[in-house]
Structures are given as structure tokens and as C-alpha cells.
Design a protein around this motif. Structure first.
Motif, PDB file in Angstrom:
ATOM      1  N   THR A  12     -20.290  34.349  12.077  1.00 16.84           N
ATOM      2  CA  THR A  12     -21.891  34.184  12.274  1.00 16.84           C
ATOM      3  C   THR A  12     -22.066  33.464  13.409  1.00 16.84           C
ATOM      4  O   THR A  12     -22.857  33.941  14.213  1.00 16.84           O
ATOM      5  CB  THR A  12     -22.218  33.584  10.686  1.00 16.84           C
ATOM      6  N   GLN A  16     -23.857  33.967  16.997  1.00 18.74           N
ATOM      7  CA  GLN A  16     -25.061  33.443  17.483  1.00 18.74           C
ATOM      8  C   GLN A  16     -24.774  32.724  19.160  1.00 18.74           C
ATOM      9  O   GLN A  16     -25.598  32.747  19.681  1.00 18.74           O
ATOM     10  CB  GLN A  16     -25.338  32.552  16.422  1.00 18.74           C
ATOM     11  N   HIS A  19     -24.931  35.403  21.432  1.00 23.82           N
ATOM     12  CA  HIS A  19     -26.042  35.707  21.776  1.00 23.82           C
ATOM     13  C   HIS A  19     -26.747  34.669  22.797  1.00 23.82           C
ATOM     14  O   HIS A  19     -27.459  35.402  23.677  1.00 23.82           O
ATOM     15  CB  HIS A  19     -27.039  35.974  20.380  1.00 23.82           C
ATOM     16  N   LYS A  20     -26.619  33.589  22.560  1.00 25.78           N
ATOM     17  CA  LYS A  20     -27.227  32.600  23.643  1.00 25.78           C
ATOM     18  C   LYS A  20     -26.581  32.591  24.988  1.00 25.78           C
ATOM     19  O   LYS A  20     -27.230  32.346  25.826  1.00 25.78           O
ATOM     20  CB  LYS A  20     -26.638  30.918  22.887  1.00 25.78           C
ATOM     21  N   LEU A 168     -24.639  24.834  15.593  1.00 32.71           N
ATOM     22  CA  LEU A 168     -25.033  26.157  15.356  1.00 32.71           C
ATOM     23  C   LEU A 168     -24.528  26.065  13.792  1.00 32.71           C
ATOM     24  O   LEU A 168     -25.213  26.443  12.864  1.00 32.71           O
ATOM     25  CB  LEU A 168     -24.293  27.273  16.077  1.00 32.71           C
ATOM     26  N   ASN A 172     -26.876  26.625  10.425  1.00 32.60           N
ATOM     27  CA  ASN A 172     -26.605  27.493   9.358  1.00 32.60           C
ATOM     28  C   ASN A 172     -26.045  26.974   8.067  1.00 32.60           C
ATOM     29  O   ASN A 172     -25.814  27.706   6.942  1.00 32.60           O
ATOM     30  CB  ASN A 172     -25.302  28.562   9.894  1.00 32.60           C
TER      31      ASN A 172
END
Lengths: 286, 466
Positions: A12, A16, A19-20, A168, A172
Motif C-alpha cells: 500500500t 502511494q 503515485h507521489k 506514509l 496509514n
């Protein structure tokens, strides 16, 4: 697509982070203002020693640190330097720039609870890479000037990746295992490093040496520089962790053959081990 | 004794490459040993070809500046060297591929390693990747070239103070450069960097640079160099040159003069590259000048070992080295050859170019007395005016009879190409009149031959009347 070796939480977080990177939204630590100015000054043909002294003096802690290093046994055995201007005159603008850079961009920039000693090692290794890179460049008669900066920043993606991963995971509300962290650091440090160098507006040669560090044969503009940095990193590993990379194994690395270094030339470089170690310790302010 | 090879050539520069190819073409089993990963030696990778590539761009920059009315051109202060040697990778790649193909096509064994003599027929090959091993050869040709001489008082660090092998590794074009020396390499780099806008100071102990050429030629060169903004300091003895610990280099002369510059190039000549060869194991030794002595057949004092190229000393021209390499092989394997041509042109790729073949005016006067010299200045030639070629001159040196051509000297753009017309006339022993009886394209710089020849004929007639 998930990575089988990673935990679900790590997958996960990895998604992320990717994506960043893709969205250019990576949380890159600010380049300390003084470091940014040192880079600009060292590349400005109009700059002079007075401007550099003025810049370093604007940061009291940095000025003290630079004077401390300049007066250390590695540089000035009799500790006779009393002013920054005098230190610059004695040691040279480029060397003072290197010291100021190494001091202002440091392991302390990163907030990664639990990983302080790992980041500290990364930083020591980067500094040793920078110093070895210069010596390799001299032996190979390649450009010596830019090697320090390229070496110092070649692994900048590692601490930034660690910091981002921890942030991150916290967001989360999950935890990453040590194995997750290792795998993700390996996977992401290069794209993250490139993003950092670009955000910090580093010269193209620095960006390329980060991008192609692990595959220097694919580098374009900075192929020689990147190969020398890769070789420098091997010498750095040998210096800091001889149990991981012994002298014999170092001599057999393909990168040294790619640098066309013969056994006697490698031996000549090895003779500089003590000098580099003391310079490195001095630069780290020890 | 059984041998692994009929011929082993050490070094793959101009001399070594031609030596190996000649041996293979004669049906011999040949190997070429090269310590670098790439073929071609210093000529291809550190000297001749990279500096000529830089020169092409320097000329472009100079021309763009000169034609400011056409394009408002200014070179950025922090121009990276890599942008100025931009086509080098392609040039080197093409050269490397061509050489590899030629060597493969001729079934020459390529050995990447560093050779060391064990005895006169045995070489130990040190390698970067694998274990060392030995090879035996019936004949060996040493073509290891040269490397820069490093004077004791100059602290070459390849960061602030460069030698001619490392000068092109500079990252940025410096603002100022001191060039130590007045020879070919010093003159070439000094004028190239000056043309690029670097403030160049050239220092030498002799009164003028390129002292082996006639003074009127070198005067034109110095004038051109100083017109671009350079400074020539002749008759200056450099005591020391060192990084000032601040941001540049201080050069000190024995008359108290101090010159500050951002970088320095030490071009104090080149010496034979034999440091890893252990030539003493083969029974060889160096001359007082640090060179490998050879006879007219390029044979060393050991019967089966020959040497060619820079390692035997002047003229140290790539063109001559190639022919020496070829001849060394022919002599080694018993192919009968005539004497090497004495009319070797010298080419100096400075800005402007200089070139000479045969005798200089001074040499001709020393040998023949009252020689007749005809000159043509390029500003008197239509093409010279059109192309704005300043400081150009062609000089024909003739015997006192005014007919026999003894030498040709040229300064000015195109000199290294133009010289071959004179070379052919010399080789065919044509009288100077051939340049008047021939028709040259108009407008061309070659027309200068006709103008200079007319001057010679005019002087000849005057002398006849007297």
C-alpha cells in the motif's frame, strides 16, 4: 501490481510513494539555503573568496563548523587559522565549498526515527564516495572538479525514501518491517534521488550520475563521472565496512576493470586510505 | 624456439596500428597489445583528434564573433567543455569501429593489457580483469607513444594545473588560462582557447613560439594570437606554478613577474612512454633524451625489436608515425623498402594553422647561401579577402638559381591542406615555374602559389640582369 516479497502494508505504502513520484508530489526536504547558495557560488565564474566567506558567516553554526574542520589535523596540523577568510586563502575556495556543502547537507536534515544510524552510515558512505571519486578521477585523468558533488549526492534518494516511507506508514497507521524498508529503499531510491536533485536544481551531471549510478554504462553526458562515482562507492564500502567488501573482492569488481585500473593503480589508490579516512572524519567534524 | 606470434606490436596508436596491419597483410601472425580499453592511443583519445574537434568549434565561435552583424553571438561564460567538444563521441566511436574492423578483418589478435618485457622475445601481459600471462614473439615493435613531461617545479594536479593529456577534462571553459611552453601543443591549445574567449597567457623561455619555423611565420602567428586578445611572453623563465589556495593558479617567473589565472596548462614537451615496459629486461636502454634509439631501419640495439612513433622522438607527427610503423614491420619481416621520404610536411593546428615542407628559409640560407624567396600575403589574394583570412602568408623558398624549389612554408587557415600542393612539387622535383604555368581555380587560397612563384621569377630575372 503488488510485490510478493512485501507485506500488504508495504505494498500500500509503495503504491502511494509511486503515485507521489509520478505526480511530482514527493516531500523533498528543503535544501538548506546556505547549501543552495554554496552550489550557486561554486558554479559562478564571478564568485570570489570574500563572497564565500560572507555566505558562510551568515550561518553562525556553519561558520563554526567550517572553522573547526579547517583547523583539524587533516587540513591544518598546527590549528593556526583564525578567520574564515584566512581558511579560504589557505585551503582554497573549492575545498571550503566542499566542506560547507558536506556540513550543511547532512544526515541531520532527515527525520526518520529508528533509522538515524542507518542514515548516518549512508551519509558517511556518500562523503567517502565523494572523496574517493576525486582520487579516482585524478588517476584516470578525468574531470576532478565535479566529482565531489556527484559523489556526495549519489545516494541522496535513500534517506529521502526512508523518511517518505515512514511518513506514509504513519499516515496509514501501519508499520513496515525492516525487510519492507530494505526492499523499498532499494526499489525507490533512484527515482526519488532524481526527483530530489531536480527539485534542488542540481546540475545535469549530478542528476545523471544519480539516475545511472547502478547502470553507469547507460549514462550519456556523465558516463565517465558516473563510472568513477560507482568505483568511488566501492572504495567507500571497503573503507567503512571491510568485512563486507575486502581488498581482494574490491580489486575484482567489474567497475574497476571498466575504469581500466591495473593492479598497481588500485594499490596506489589504496595507499590513500588513511588520508581519506582522516579527511572524512574531519569533514564530519570529529 | 617456438613463438605464439610472428610479430607483436605494443600500442595501438598511429604507429602501432599501421605496423600491425602491414604485418598481417604480409601473411604474418600478428598481435597488437593495448593498455586502454579502446584502440587509437593518445592521438585518438587525448590529443590530436579531441583537440582538433575543439578547434573546429573554436573557429566557429571566432567566426560568429567576427560576424556580429549577421548574428549577435556571445558564448555563455559558464560554457561546459562537453558542449564545445560535442561531436567527439561520434568521431571517436566512428574511429574506434573503423580500427576494430580493420584489425579483425586482417585477423590480428587484439590483446587488452599492459605489456612488460621478460626477455627480448617474451612479454608478460597484465590485465585488468583476468590473470597475467606471457606471450612469445619472433619480432616485437614498440609503439607505446609518449606522455606529458612533468617539470619538478609545476604541481600538476589535473584539477587546477593540467597537462596536455588532461586539459580537455576541464568541466567548464575557464575565464583565464596560462600556457607554459611554446611548442606545437602549447601553440595549438593557447590559440584555440583564446579563440574561445578565454584570456590566455603563453609563456616560454625562448623568444618566440614554434622556433623551428621561420620568424616571419611565427610573427604572423603571434600577431594573430595577440589580435584575438592573447598575451605572448617570450624569454621568461618560469620558476614555479602552483594553485594559490584560493581560486586559481599563480605562475612565478625569475624576473619577479607573477601571473594569475584560473587554470594552467603545462605543455613542457612529451617523453617516451616506457614506464611499464621494463625494457632493460630485453637488453634495451633509453637515450640521454629519454627516447628509444633506433637506426635508419627503425631497429633498436636488439635485433628483433623495432620502435616507431613518438617513442623514438621527433618529428612526433601522427602522419610520420604511421609510416614509421609500416616501415618498422617491413624491416622486421624482410620486405625491402627505400628510404623514408625526407619531405615530411609538418602541420600545426593552431588558429591560424601553420604548415611547412622541405627546408625553411633559414635552413636553406644556411645550406645554399643566397636563396630566392617569394611570398604571397593572403590579404592580396581574392579568396583571402572574401573569407576574411587575416595573418595568412605562403612562402616559396628556392635555390639561388631561382628555379629549384627547396621548401614551402604557410601560415593561415587551410595551411595544412594547401601544403600538399608544394609537397607534390617538391617530390616531383618540379621547377618553381610549375606554379605559374598551372592554372588554379579562382578564387582560391591555392592561387597564393602562383603569386609567390611570380615573385620568385621576378627576383630571378632581376638577379639575371644584375
Amino acid at each position: 501490481m503488488s510485490d510478493q516479497a512485501l507485506s500488504d502494508a508495504a505494498n500500500t505504502v509503495a503504491g502511494q510513494l509511486q503515485h507521489k513520484i509520478d505526480q511530482r508530489q514527493l516531500d523533498v526536504p528543503m535544501l538548506p539555503e546556505v547549501a543552495s547558495k554554496v552550489v550557486t557560488l561554486s558554479q559562478d565564474p564571478e564568485s570570489d573568496a570574500a563572497k564565500l566567506a560572507q555566505l558562510i558567516q551568515s550561518d553562525q553554526a556553519l561558520a563554526g563548523h567550517v572553522m573547526h574542520i579547517a583547523n583539524s589535523a587533516a587540513y591544518t596540523p598546527n590549528a593556526s587559522l583564525v578567520s574564515l577568510q584566512q581558511a579560504i586563502t589557505r585551503l582554497g575556495m573549492n575545498l571550503i565549498s566542499d566542506i560547507a556543502l558536506a556540513a550543511s547537507i547532512s544526515a541531520k536534515m532527515f527525520k526518520a526515527p529508528g533509522y538515524e544510524s542507518h542514515i548516518n552510515y549512508i551519509w558517511r558512505h556518500a562523503l567517502a564516495t565523494a572523496l574517493w571519486g576525486k582520487e579516482i578521477a585524478r588517476v584516470c585523468r578525468r574531470n576532478v572538479e565535479a566529482t565531489f558533488l556527484c559523489g556526495l549526492l549519489h545516494s541522496i534518494g535513500r534517506p529521502v525514501t526512508i523518511q517518505c516511507l515512514l511518513e506514509l506508514a504513519k499516515k496509514n497507521d501501519t508499520e513496515l518491517t525492516e525487510q519492507d524498508m530494505q526492499l523499498l529503499e532499494e526499489k525507490y531510491h533512484t527515482p526519488v534521488g532524481i526527483a530530489v536533485a531536480q527539485r534542488w536544481q542540481m546540475p545535469q551531471i549530478v542528476c545523471e550520475s544519480i539516475e545511472f549510478f547502478h547502470a553507469y554504462e547507460n549514462a550519456n553526458l556523465a558516463r565517465e563521472q558516473t563510472t568513477m562515482i560507482n568505483g568511488g562507492a566501492a572504495f567507500a564500502t571497503h573503507l567503512l565496512k571491510p568485512e563486507v567488501l575486502g581488498a581482494a573482492a574490491l580489486g575484482e569488481l567489474p567497475v574497476l576493470a571498466d575504469l581500466n585500473l591495473y593492479d598497481d593503480e588500485i594499490a596506489t589508490l589504496m595507499d590513500k586510505k588513511d588520508d581519506i579516512k582522516s579527511t572524512m572524519e574531519a569533514m564530519l567534524g570529529r | 624456439m617456438s613463438y605464439d606470434f610472428d610479430l607483436v606490436v605494443i600500442g595501438s596508436g598511429p604507429a602501432g596500428q599501421k605496423a600491425a596491419v602491414q604485418g598481417a597483410k604480409a601473411g604474418k601472425k600478428v598481435a597488437i597489445v593495448e593498455r586502454d580499453k579502446v584502440l587509437g592511443g593518445a592521438c585518438v583519445h587525448r590529443g590530436t583528434i579531441p583537440s582538433k574537434t575543439l578547434r573546429e568549434n573554436a573557429l566557429r565561435v571566432k567566426n560568429m564573433r567576427a560576424n556580429a552583424a549577421l548574428a549577435n553571438f556571445q558564448l555563455a561564460e559558464d560554457t561546459e567543455m562537453v558542449t564545445l567538444i560535442n561531436r567527439l563521441d561520434q568521431v571517436l566511436l566512428a574511429h574506434d569501429q573503423y580500427m576494430r574492423k580493420q584489425i579483425d578483418r586482417n585477423n590480428i589478435t587484439r590483446i587488452h593489457g599492459r605489456a612488460k618485457f621478460i626477455d627480448s622475445h617474451t612479454l608478460e601481459i597484465a590485465r585488468v580483469r583476468d590473470a597475467d600471462y606471457c606471450i612469445k614473439a619472433q619480432n616485437i615493435i614498440i609503439a607505446t607513444g609518449s606522455f606529458p613531461r612533468k617539470p619538478d617545479n609545476i604541481a600538476v594536479d589535473h584539477e587546477y594545473i593540467f597537462d596536455s593529456d588532461s586539459v580537455l577534462s576541464m568541466l567548464y571553459l575557464p575565464r583565464s588560462l596560462t600556457v607554459l611552453g611554446g611548442g606545437v601543443i602549447a601553440s595549438e591549445y593557447a590559440s584555440i582557447f583564446q579563440a574561445l574567449g578565454v584570456k590566455v597567457t603563453m609563456i616560454d623561455k625562448y623568444p618566440r613560439p614554434l622556433g623551428f619555423l621561420d620568424q616571419d611565420l611565427t610573427d604572423k602567428f603571434v600577431h594573430a594570437f595577440e589580435s584575438m586578445g592573447g598575451t605572448w611572453l617570450g624569454e621568461h623563465n618560469v620558476v614555479s606554478a602552483e594553485f594559490d589556495g584560493l581560486a586559481g593558479v599563480i605562475t612565478r617567473c625569475d624576473n619577479g613577474l607573477e601571473i594569475k589565472s584560473e587554470k594552467l596548462l603545462c605543455a613542457a614537451g612529451r617523453i617516451a612512454n616506457v614506464k611499464d615496459l621494463a625494457i632493460e629486461n630485453a637488453g634495451l636502454s633509453l637515450s640521454d633524451r629519454g627516447l628509444i634509439p633506433v637506426d635508419n631501419n627503425l631497429r633498436t640495439s636488439v635485433a628483433n625489436i623495432f620502435a616507431a612513433g613518438d617513442v623514438i622522438g621527433p618529428p612526433s607527427l601522427a602522419s610520420t608515425s604511421m609510416e614509421q610503423g609500416r616501415r618498422a614491420t617491413c624491416n622486421a619481416i624482410g620486405i625491402i623498402m627505400g628510404r623514408i621520404a625526407s619531405t615530411i610536411p609538418s602541420g600545426i593546428y593552431a588558429i591560424p594553422e601553420l604548415s611547412a615542407v622541405g627546408l625553411t628559409e633559414q635552413q636553406a640560407r644556411d645550406k645554399h647561401g643566397e636563396v630566392i624567396v617569394g611570398k604571397a600575403n593572403f590579404e592580396e589574394i581574392a579568396r583571402g579577402q572574401i573569407s576574411d583570412i587575416q595573418d595568412g602568408m605562403l612562402k616559396l623558398i628556392c635555390a639561388p638559381d631561382g628555379k629549384e624549389l627547396l621548401g614551402v612554408s604557410i601560415v593561415g587557415e587551410g595551411a595544412t591542406e594547401l601544403i600538399h600542393i608544394g609537397q607534390m612539387a617538391l617530390l616531383s622535383q618540379s621547377p618553381v615555374d610549375i606554379f605559374v604555368e598551372s592554372i588554379f581555380n579562382f578564387p582560391t587560397l591555392a592561387e597564393a602559389y602562383r603569386v609567390a612563384a611570380l615573385s620568385v621569377i621576378g627576383q630571378r630575372e632581376q638577379r639575371g640582369k644584375g
